[in-house]
Motif scaffolding. Structure first.
Motif, PDB file in Angstrom:
ATOM      1  N   SER A 122       0.913  -1.251   0.122  1.00  0.00           N
ATOM      2  CA  SER A 122       0.088  -0.097   0.068  1.00  0.00           C
ATOM      3  C   SER A 122       1.004   1.191  -0.152  1.00  0.00           C
ATOM      4  N   PRO A 123       0.613   2.501  -0.464  1.00  0.00           N
ATOM      5  CA  PRO A 123       1.088   3.684  -0.241  1.00  0.00           C
ATOM      6  C   PRO A 123       1.844   3.928   1.042  1.00  0.00           C
ATOM      7  N   SER A 124       0.933   3.595   2.170  1.00  0.00           N
ATOM      8  CA  SER A 124       1.343   4.011   3.362  1.00  0.00           C
ATOM      9  C   SER A 124       2.373   2.883   3.805  1.00  0.00           C
ATOM     10  N   MET A 125       2.518   1.709   3.290  1.00  0.00           N
ATOM     11  CA  MET A 125       3.632   0.873   3.537  1.00  0.00           C
ATOM     12  C   MET A 125       4.914   1.191   2.713  1.00  0.00           C
ATOM     13  N   CYS A 126       4.620   1.825   1.549  1.00  0.00           N
ATOM     14  CA  CYS A 126       5.710   2.448   0.854  1.00  0.00           C
ATOM     15  C   CYS A 126       6.301   3.298   1.567  1.00  0.00           C
ATOM     16  N   ARG A 127       5.644   4.245   2.101  1.00  0.00           N
ATOM     17  CA  ARG A 127       6.256   5.370   2.857  1.00  0.00           C
ATOM     18  C   ARG A 127       7.114   5.030   4.231  1.00  0.00           C
ATOM     19  N   ARG A 128       6.678   3.871   4.821  1.00  0.00           N
ATOM     20  CA  ARG A 128       7.385   3.250   5.798  1.00  0.00           C
ATOM     21  C   ARG A 128       8.805   2.530   5.207  1.00  0.00           C
ATOM     22  N   LEU A 129       8.808   1.914   4.179  1.00  0.00           N
ATOM     23  CA  LEU A 129       9.931   1.471   3.458  1.00  0.00           C
ATOM     24  C   LEU A 129      10.934   2.561   3.117  1.00  0.00           C
ATOM     25  N   ASN A 130      10.390   3.760   2.636  1.00  0.00           N
ATOM     26  CA  ASN A 130      11.188   4.966   2.335  1.00  0.00           C
ATOM     27  C   ASN A 130      11.769   5.377   3.469  1.00  0.00           C
ATOM     28  N   LEU A 131      11.017   5.300   4.508  1.00  0.00           N
ATOM     29  CA  LEU A 131      12.098   5.772   5.759  1.00  0.00           C
ATOM     30  C   LEU A 131      13.040   4.800   6.288  1.00  0.00           C
ATOM     31  N   ALA A 132      12.781   3.476   6.045  1.00  0.00           N
ATOM     32  CA  ALA A 132      13.446   2.323   6.524  1.00  0.00           C
ATOM     33  C   ALA A 132      14.759   2.729   5.638  1.00  0.00           C
ATOM     34  N   CYS A 133      14.694   2.986   4.498  1.00  0.00           N
ATOM     35  CA  CYS A 133      15.781   3.083   3.523  1.00  0.00           C
ATOM     36  C   CYS A 133      16.692   4.279   3.912  1.00  0.00           C
ATOM     37  N   GLY A 134      16.235   5.122   4.384  1.00  0.00           N
ATOM     38  CA  GLY A 134      16.859   6.470   4.956  1.00  0.00           C
ATOM     39  C   GLY A 134      17.558   6.310   6.221  1.00  0.00           C
ATOM     40  N   ILE A 135      17.147   5.455   7.219  1.00  0.00           N
ATOM     41  CA  ILE A 135      17.641   5.263   8.417  1.00  0.00           C
ATOM     42  C   ILE A 135      18.508   4.366   8.740  1.00  0.00           C
ATOM     43  N   ALA A 136      18.592   3.076   7.916  1.00  0.00           N
ATOM     44  CA  ALA A 136      19.224   1.763   8.157  1.00  0.00           C
ATOM     45  C   ALA A 136      20.565   2.035   8.625  1.00  0.00           C
ATOM     46  N   HIS A 137      21.217   2.937   8.066  1.00  0.00           N
ATOM     47  CA  HIS A 137      22.810   2.997   8.164  1.00  0.00           C
ATOM     48  C   HIS A 137      22.973   3.800   9.433  1.00  0.00           C
ATOM     49  N   LYS A 138      22.252   4.233  10.364  1.00  0.00           N
ATOM     50  CA  LYS A 138      21.898   4.942  11.577  1.00  0.00           C
ATOM     51  C   LYS A 138      22.745   6.338  11.496  1.00  0.00           C
ATOM     52  N   PRO A 139      22.169   7.317  10.653  1.00  0.00           N
ATOM     53  CA  PRO A 139      22.643   8.673  10.353  1.00  0.00           C
ATOM     54  C   PRO A 139      22.753   9.321  11.852  1.00  0.00           C
ATOM     55  N   GLN A 140      23.481  10.377  11.644  1.00  0.00           N
ATOM     56  CA  GLN A 140      23.625  11.226  12.909  1.00  0.00           C
ATOM     57  C   GLN A 140      22.569  12.469  12.683  1.00  0.00           C
ATOM     58  N   LEU A 141      22.199  12.575  11.194  1.00  0.00           N
ATOM     59  CA  LEU A 141      21.467  13.716  10.715  1.00  0.00           C
ATOM     60  C   LEU A 141      20.618  13.123   9.684  1.00  0.00           C
ATOM     61  N   LEU A 142      19.105  13.406   9.962  1.00  0.00           N
ATOM     62  CA  LEU A 142      18.284  12.813   9.365  1.00  0.00           C
ATOM     63  C   LEU A 142      17.042  13.948   8.661  1.00  0.00           C
ATOM     64  N   ILE A 143      17.414  13.977   7.299  1.00  0.00           N
ATOM     65  CA  ILE A 143      16.714  14.954   6.622  1.00  0.00           C
ATOM     66  C   ILE A 143      15.048  14.379   6.164  1.00  0.00           C
ATOM     67  N   LEU A 144      14.265  14.947   6.434  1.00  0.00           N
ATOM     68  CA  LEU A 144      12.821  14.467   6.287  1.00  0.00           C
ATOM     69  C   LEU A 144      12.076  15.496   5.543  1.00  0.00           C
ATOM     70  N   ASP A 145      11.585  15.023   4.158  1.00  0.00           N
ATOM     71  CA  ASP A 145      10.939  16.038   3.197  1.00  0.00           C
ATOM     72  C   ASP A 145       9.430  15.583   3.226  1.00  0.00           C
ATOM     73  N   GLU A 146       8.619  15.955   3.712  1.00  0.00           N
ATOM     74  CA  GLU A 146       6.985  15.630   3.710  1.00  0.00           C
ATOM     75  C   GLU A 146       6.860  13.985   3.896  1.00  0.00           C
ATOM     76  N   PRO A 147       7.400  13.415   5.026  1.00  0.00           N
ATOM     77  CA  PRO A 147       7.696  12.120   5.288  1.00  0.00           C
ATOM     78  C   PRO A 147       6.134  11.362   5.490  1.00  0.00           C
ATOM     79  N   LEU A 148       5.226  11.871   5.656  1.00  0.00           N
ATOM     80  CA  LEU A 148       3.922  11.531   6.132  1.00  0.00           C
ATOM     81  C   LEU A 148       3.015  11.655   5.166  1.00  0.00           C
ATOM     82  N   ILE A 149       3.148  12.268   3.988  1.00  0.00           N
ATOM     83  CA  ILE A 149       2.223  12.279   2.860  1.00  0.00           C
ATOM     84  C   ILE A 149       1.648  11.101   2.323  1.00  0.00           C
ATOM     85  N   GLY A 150       0.433  11.070   2.476  1.00  0.00           N
ATOM     86  CA  GLY A 150      -0.376   9.670   1.927  1.00  0.00           C
ATOM     87  C   GLY A 150      -0.414   8.408   2.738  1.00  0.00           C
TER      88      GLY A 150
END
Length: 308
Positions: A135-163
Motif C-alpha cells: 500500500s502507499p502507506s507501507m511504501c512510505r514506511r519502507l522509504n523511511l527504513a531506507c533512509g535510517i538503516a545506516h544509523k545517520p546522525q543527521l536525518l533530513i525528512l521531506d514531507e515524510p507523512l504524505i499519503g
C-alpha cells in the motif's frame, strides 16, 4: 552545530529562489522548516546535500563543508525524500540493504542494521514482498527504513507523512520520537505546521526564499492575535458587502472566494452572530457555516498574509 547555513543565495535565471537564507540547527534537535509550495524548501535541501550549486553563502554540516569526496561526512546523513525512491524489482529487504550498502560495506553488519530498520518501521512481515504489492502507506514506511538503516546522525525528512494512513502515521511518528531520544538530529521539512508542532523543538517559517521567524511552538502560539475563524457558504455576494463586513468591530479579515466567505476576528472576539445577521438583513443567501478556533497555521497567515 549540526547545520549552519549563512547568507545562502540561489537564482534560477532572473528568479531569486533563496534570498540570503539563514538557518541553524543544534545537535540532537528536531527542527522544523515550514513553508508553502514554492517557498524554496526543496532548494534548501538540494543545496544542503550538495546536489545543487548556489550563488553565494556558506553551508556547514557538523562544522564541515559537504563536498563530493567527503564520504565520512556523507555517512552521517540520512535522507527521506518526498518522492518515493524505491526499486520495484527488489524486495523490501533488498531495497533497505541496497541503500544501507552505500554506507556500510560489511555484509554481516549490514544485515543486522537492515533487520533493525525492518523492526523499527514494522515491515518484518513484508520483508520478502515487492514495493508494487504494498500500500502507499507501507511504501512510505519502507522509504523511511531506507533512509535510517545506516544509523545517520543527521536525518533530513521531506514531507515524510504524505499519503499515510493513521496506523502508518503513528508508526512513523514513533520512529521519529525514538530517534530523537537517541540524539539523532532531524530536519523536518513540511507545510503542515500542526503536524510539525507535535514533534519539533523549534520551527523556522520560510517565505519567499528566506526565514522570517524561528521559534518554539509556545512562542508561535503567543504570536497569534486572531480569534475565531468563521467560514460561510455564500451563493452570491458583492464586493461592497465584503468591505462592510471587514469594517465591523472586532473583524480583522474578511474575504469572499469560490462561494466561501471567510471572516477572522480579533483574539477573544466572536463575530459569528453579527455576520449572520448582516447576511440576513441584506438578503444574502447562505448555506453551511463553520467556526474554528485559532490554530498554529494562523501564525503563517499573520506573518506572510497568505494561507498555508
Amino acid at each position: 552545530m549540526a547545520i549552519k547555513i549563512s547568507d545562502l543565495v540561489k537564482r534560477y535565471g532572473d528568479r531569486l529562489v533563496l534570498d540570503f537564507f539563514d538557518m541553524e540547527v543544534q545537535d540532537g534537535e528536531m527542527f522544523g522548516l515550514l513553508g508553502s509550495d514554492g517557498a524554496g524548501k526543496s532548494t534548501v535541501i538540494d543545496c544542503l546535500l550538495g546536489q545543487l550549486p548556489y550563488d553565494r553563502g556558506k553551508i556547514e554540516i557538523f562544522s564541515e563543508e559537504l563536498t563530493k569526496k567527503n564520504r565520512k561526512l556523507k555517512k552521517k546523513i540520512g535522507v527521506v525524500p518526498q518522492q518515493l525512491v524505491l526499486f520495484g524489482e527488489l524486495t523490501v529487504y533488498e531495497n533497505i540493504d541496497y541503500f544501507c550498502s552505500l554506507y556500510i560495506m560489511n555484509q554481516r553488519e549490514r544485515h543486522q542494521l537492515v533487520q533493525e530498520a525492518l523492526e523499527s518501521c514494522d515491515l518484518c512481515s513484508v520483508a520478502d514482498a515487492y514495493p508494487g504489492k504494498l500500500s502507499p502507506s507501507m511504501c512510505r514506511r519502507l522509504n523511511l527504513a531506507c533512509g535510517i538503516a545506516h544509523k545517520p546522525q543527521l536525518l533530513i525528512l521531506d514531507e515524510p507523512l504524505i499519503g499515510t494512513d493513521v496506523l502508518s502515521r503513528e508508526t512513523i511518528l514513533g520512529v521519529f520520537r525514538h530517534l530523537h531520544a537517541l540524539g539523532v538530529t532531524m530536519l523536518y521539512v513540511s507545510k503542515d505546521i500542526e503536524e510539525m508542532a507535535r514533534l519539533c523543538t523549534r520551527i523556522a517559517i520560510m517565505d519567499q526564499g528566506k526565514v522570517v521567524i524561528t521559534a518554539t511552538t509556545d512562542e508561535l502560539k503567543a504570536i497569534i492575535s486572531v480569534g475565531e475563524k468563521v467560514t460561510i457558504e455564500v451563493f452570491r455576494m458583492k464586493a461592497d458587502a465584503v468591505e462592510e463586513i471587514s469594517a465591523m468591530k472586532g473583524v480583522v479579515f474578511a474575504n469572499y472566494v469560490n462561494h466561501e466567505l471567510v471572516v477572522k476576528s480579533e483574539k477573544g472576539k466572536n463575530n459569528l452572530a453579527n455576520v449572520l445577521h448582516f447576511l440576513e438583513d441584506h438578503k444574502i443567501p447562505f448555506g453551511k457555516v463553520y467556526s474554528e478556533v485559532p490554530m498554529l497555521k494562523d501564525v503563517f497567515w499573520e506573518i506572510t498574509g497568505r494561507e498555508l
